[in-house]
Scaffold this active site. Structure first.
Site, short mmCIF file in Angstrom:
data_model
loop_
_atom_site.label_atom_id
_atom_site.label_comp_id
_atom_site.label_asym_id
_atom_site.label_seq_id
_atom_site.Cartn_x
_atom_site.Cartn_y
_atom_site.Cartn_z
N GLU A 132 32.58 -65.45 45.94
CA GLU A 132 32.80 -65.45 44.50
C GLU A 132 33.64 -64.21 44.17
O GLU A 132 33.23 -63.09 44.47
CB GLU A 132 31.48 -65.42 43.72
CG GLU A 132 30.78 -66.76 43.68
CD GLU A 132 29.56 -66.78 42.77
OE1 GLU A 132 29.21 -65.74 42.18
OE2 GLU A 132 28.94 -67.85 42.65
N ASP A 143 27.40 -59.59 32.24
CA ASP A 143 27.30 -58.64 33.35
C ASP A 143 26.66 -57.33 32.92
O ASP A 143 26.88 -56.85 31.82
CB ASP A 143 28.69 -58.39 33.94
CG ASP A 143 29.24 -59.62 34.61
OD1 ASP A 143 28.56 -60.14 35.51
OD2 ASP A 143 30.33 -60.09 34.24
#
Length: 265
Positions: free
Chosen positions: A49, A60
């Site tokens: 990824e 995040d």
């Protein structure tokens, strides 16, 4: 059969668990990205990824936010990320690469232009954090038309309706977020993950990778006992932040090799 589907079919045939590491493209420095991707494969990664840096990465935590900021400060763009995938593909035609990021850079490029460019570069899947599956049929179709898998997140809070919506548009694998909150947050409740995955599989006949909160070989092995694959991100990005740049490639490969060994034990 897509490269991602082939990878998971091979893992299932070998009764192995998938290892899906995440790094932010361009971090800790742009010149290292392709070497880091190869190091992940050498350490035992099954799928990579690759995070596309964005200025407002809302899902995040601080570790990946800082990585995005470092990459953006060095001028990393979506076009540059695709160029690195193209370079990686010159010597690796087997390991799937999934771009993970946010809608804004894709929409600035244009969805059709992005789909064509990503496919030509050798991207295998795209996970857009802020694309709701209920409104994503045309984008998912565009990805598949270009031979890529649209990948979606599910969380402990996902309703049956959300899981069904994801099952309709997703392919490749599903990414189950094991914790509420942002990446890199607290520890995992294995029992709740183990209870949740069979419910997801009732709706979606896809492999499930579990991520958020996986920090070491022990946690990875525990998650691997219930999931099809383990996704590890913040811990790797933190490792790269803490390691002198000349040691980054070796340190990353060693860490991933430890996780691989634990999953295969």
């Amino acid at each position: 059969m897509s490269r991602i589907q082939k990878t998971f079919a091979a893992l299932a045939a070998q009764q192995k668990k998938g290892l899906i590491p995440f790094i932010t493209a361009g971090d800790p420095e742009p010149g290292l990205t392709v070497a880091l991707m190869h190091a992940l494969v050498a350490g035992g990664a099954d799928v990579i990824e690759l995070g596309v840096p964005f200025s407002d990465p809302m899902a995040d935590g601080p570790v990946i936010q800082r990585a995005s900021e470092r990459a953006l400060a060095q001028g990393v763009s979506l076009t540059q990320v695709l160029q690195w995938v193209r370079e990686f593909r010159q010597t690796n035609t087997d390991t799937p690469v999934v771009l993970m990021g946010y809608a804004n850079p894709i929409e600035r490029m244009g969805e059709a232009a992005f789909a064509a460019a990503a496919s030509a570069a050798g991207v295998d899947g795209v996970l857009v954090v802020d694309y709701p599956p209920e409104e994503c049929e045309s984008f998912a179709g565009l990805m598949r038309d270009h031979g890529m898998d649209p990948i979606f997140l599910l969380a402990p809070t996902s309703t049956d309706a959300r899981i069904e919506a994801v099952a309709k548009v997703a392919s490749g694998y599903l990414y189950y977020v094991s914790l509420k909150g942002v990446t890199g947050s607290a520890s995992i409740d294995l029992d709740s993950v183990a209870a949740r995955l069979p419910l997801i599989k009732q709706h979606a006949n896809l492999p499930v990778g579990v991520g958020f909160g996986i920090r070491d070989a022990q946690t990875a092995r525990a998650i691997g006992s219930v999931a099809d694959a383990v996704v590890i991100g913040s811990r790797l990005v933190q490792l790269l932040e803490d390691t002198p740049r000349e040691q980054a490639v070796t340190a990353l490969q060693s860490f991933i090799a430890e996780i691989r060994q634990a999953l295969d034990a």
